[in-house]
Design an enzyme around this catalytic site. Structure first.
Site, short mmCIF file in Angstrom:
data_model
loop_
_atom_site.label_atom_id
_atom_site.label_comp_id
_atom_site.label_asym_id
_atom_site.label_seq_id
_atom_site.Cartn_x
_atom_site.Cartn_y
_atom_site.Cartn_z
N ASP A 13 19.68 101.47 97.61
CA ASP A 13 20.50 102.21 96.64
C ASP A 13 20.37 101.66 95.22
O ASP A 13 21.32 101.71 94.44
CB ASP A 13 21.99 102.22 97.04
CG ASP A 13 22.18 102.69 98.47
OD1 ASP A 13 21.54 103.69 98.82
OD2 ASP A 13 22.95 102.06 99.21
N LYS A 16 15.96 104.06 93.29
CA LYS A 16 14.51 104.24 93.39
C LYS A 16 14.10 105.69 93.18
O LYS A 16 13.06 105.96 92.58
CB LYS A 16 14.02 103.79 94.78
CG LYS A 16 14.14 102.31 95.02
CD LYS A 16 13.65 101.93 96.39
CE LYS A 16 14.53 102.37 97.53
NZ LYS A 16 15.87 101.78 97.59
N GLY A 40 18.34 107.71 101.10
CA GLY A 40 18.89 108.85 100.36
C GLY A 40 18.46 108.76 98.92
O GLY A 40 18.60 107.71 98.30
N GLN A 224 15.24 101.92 101.35
CA GLN A 224 16.14 100.77 101.55
C GLN A 224 15.80 99.66 100.55
O GLN A 224 15.29 99.96 99.48
CB GLN A 224 16.09 100.26 103.00
CG GLN A 224 16.74 101.18 104.02
CD GLN A 224 15.80 102.26 104.53
OE1 GLN A 224 14.66 101.99 104.84
NE2 GLN A 224 16.27 103.47 104.63
P1 IMP Z 1 20.02 101.87 109.91
O1 IMP Z 1 18.83 101.82 109.02
O2 IMP Z 1 20.65 103.23 109.99
O3 IMP Z 1 19.72 101.30 111.27
O4 IMP Z 1 21.16 100.93 109.28
C1 IMP Z 1 21.02 99.51 109.24
C2 IMP Z 1 21.63 98.97 107.95
O5 IMP Z 1 20.85 99.39 106.83
C3 IMP Z 1 23.06 99.44 107.65
O6 IMP Z 1 23.75 98.39 107.00
C4 IMP Z 1 22.86 100.60 106.69
O7 IMP Z 1 23.99 100.80 105.88
C5 IMP Z 1 21.68 100.06 105.88
N1 IMP Z 1 20.88 101.13 105.29
C6 IMP Z 1 19.98 101.93 105.89
N2 IMP Z 1 19.43 102.77 105.02
C7 IMP Z 1 19.96 102.49 103.83
C8 IMP Z 1 19.75 103.00 102.50
O8 IMP Z 1 18.95 103.89 102.25
N3 IMP Z 1 20.50 102.42 101.52
C9 IMP Z 1 21.36 101.41 101.76
N4 IMP Z 1 21.59 100.91 102.96
C10 IMP Z 1 20.89 101.43 103.98
#
Ligand code: IMP
Length: 430
Positions: A13, A16, A40, A224
């Protein structure tokens, strides 16, 4: 030839999407190489706002080729939803400018079930995932049973693999109180979805390497952030993919020595969604100010992001792990109204000082930040387009970030729009 990787240096976040969209104007092709629709991106073009989570940000520029690489895990229904969303707004996604790698693993409905059921069961120990099935889909990839995009063109292969998957997943599902997978229904659904996406599925690694031979510019769009990396992040509070720059090569089939520059996106403060250590987190009125002023809500899940001061050791570590050649600093304007601004320059647990995150979560949970304090600038920086318009105190803050992270800033973002940007150096050039 000039190829660039864009990655997040914090917990995701960092903004990017906007930077990738902006730099896409200089690229011929934009490639996503890891993650899935847990990411996102919010893109603002004039009065239009686009929220994407799977398609590469560059897809809204119709003269560019957008690519989903093999390192991504792809939910085909989500993909169709995003394609339809763009089509309905007049942006045509066709197979001559949108490609999906043939060896990209699929996220299927039972991955999402598993993700949610495990999080529920974990209670206080949960990761705080996005609930999109990302982790379970990567588990199947590494477990060598994943259904991949290329399989959709071969019904027998889909049937064979669904059998293997069902054997594995029904046991897991039973343990979590869920019903068995309906293999036949899933097969029919996959055949339907396949009909709609098969035309995009290509040997992406080969096409990208051909482009490189023709001196095309490729932009690799990370999702991420480095602190969510499966190896180097705050494990186990991480995502399930490699989020650092090295993943661009593995996740696309372009060799690492064909990629010259790495742009690290860094927010002027720190945010994090989900559980896990975050030494500079602020739960006071300044934390609330950053959250409101920075509109810190997750693009994908709408969850509130945790907010805190800029963590310099964390960004310095990311710069090393990623080989960052320059930084893009975003959301500096969010700090405009603060009297005093703090920067974390190290950590402490009782009397012991740390220059880096310790590997153990129980230790990193106890880190308290060591701060330096500087004066705020109390002037609006919103929309500035030239560095010499930047207030002197804001420039001092940026300079301190450069010193502490041992990396130069090449771009400063001063608002969500494309033109609200200060370009100091071209990040495509070393
Ligand atoms: P997952 O990727 O859904 O398995 O989530 C694992 C961790 O990564 C959690 O803490 C999510 O909130 C974080 N996370 C996954 N994708 C994003 C992103 O695009 N931005 C910020 N945090 C993310």
């Amino acid at each position: 030839m000039s190829n660039l990787i864009v990655i997040g240096t914090q917990w995701g976040d960092e903004g990017k999407g906007k930077i990738v969209d902006l730099l896409s104007s200089k690229a011929d092709t934009i490639v996503r190489f890891q993650g899935g629709h847990n990411a996102g991106h919010t893109l603002v073009v004039g009065d239009q706002v686009f929220k994407l989570s799977l398609l590469p940000s560059g897809v809204i520029r119709e003269d560019k080729i957008a690519v989903i690489g093999n390192g991504v895990v792809l939910d085909p229904w989500k993909l169709l939803e995003e394609i339809e969303q763009l089509n309905s707004r007049g942006i045509k996604i066709c197979s001559d400018r949108f490609l999906i790698s043939e060896n990209t693993p699929l996220i299927l409905p039972f991955h999402k079930d598993l993700d949610l059921l495990r999080e529920q069961k974990a209670g206080k120990e949960k990761i705080g995932t996005t609930g999109r099935g990302i982790g379970p889909a990567y588990e199947d990839k590494v477990g060598r049973r994943a259904l991949r995009t290329g399989d959709l063109k071969d019904p027998n292969q889909v049937k064979r693999k669904l059998n293997i998957i069902k054997d594995h997943h029904d046991i897991l599902r039973a343990g979590l109180g869920a019903t068995d997978i309906d293999e036949e229904q899933l097969f029919d659904e996959l055949m339907m979805v396949g009909k709609k996406i098969n035309t995009f599925i290509k040997p992406v690694w080969k096409i990208l390497n051909e482009q490189i031979k023709k001196n095309k510019n490729i932009l690799f769009e990370g999702a991420q952030g480095s602190m969510l990396d499966i190896d180097f992040g705050t494990y186990p509070f991480v995502t399930s993919s490699s989020t650092i720059a090295a993943a661009a090569a593995i996740g696309s089939g372009v060799a690492h020595n064909k990629i010259n520059t790495v742009l690290g996106i860094t927010k002027a403060y720190t945010t994090r969604v989900g559980e896990g250590p975050m030494p500079t987190e602020l739960t006071d009125s300044i934390g609330r100010y950053l959250s409101e002023e920075g509109n810190e809500k997750g693009t994908v899940t709408g969850r509130d992001r945790r907010c805190g001061w800029f963590d310099a050791p964390l960004v310095r570590r990311s710069c090393l792990l990623n080989g960052v050649t320059s930084l893009a600093l975003t959301k500096i304007d969010v700090l405009d109204k603060l009297e005093k601004i703090k920067i974390c320059v190290g950590y402490r647990i009782e009397k012991e000082e740390y220059t880096d995150f310790p590997v153990s979560t129980s230790l990193s949970n106890k880190l308290s930040p060591i701060y330096e304090e500087i004066d705020g600038w109390n002037t609006s920086t919103v929309g500035l387009e030239k560095i010499d318009q930047m207030p002197i105190k804001a420039r001092a803050y940026i300079q301190r970030i450069e010193e502490l992270s041992e990396t130069k800033v090449s771009i400063i973002s001063t608002g969500p729009e494309r033109n609200q940007t200060i370009l100091i150096n071209d990040p495509f050039q070393l």
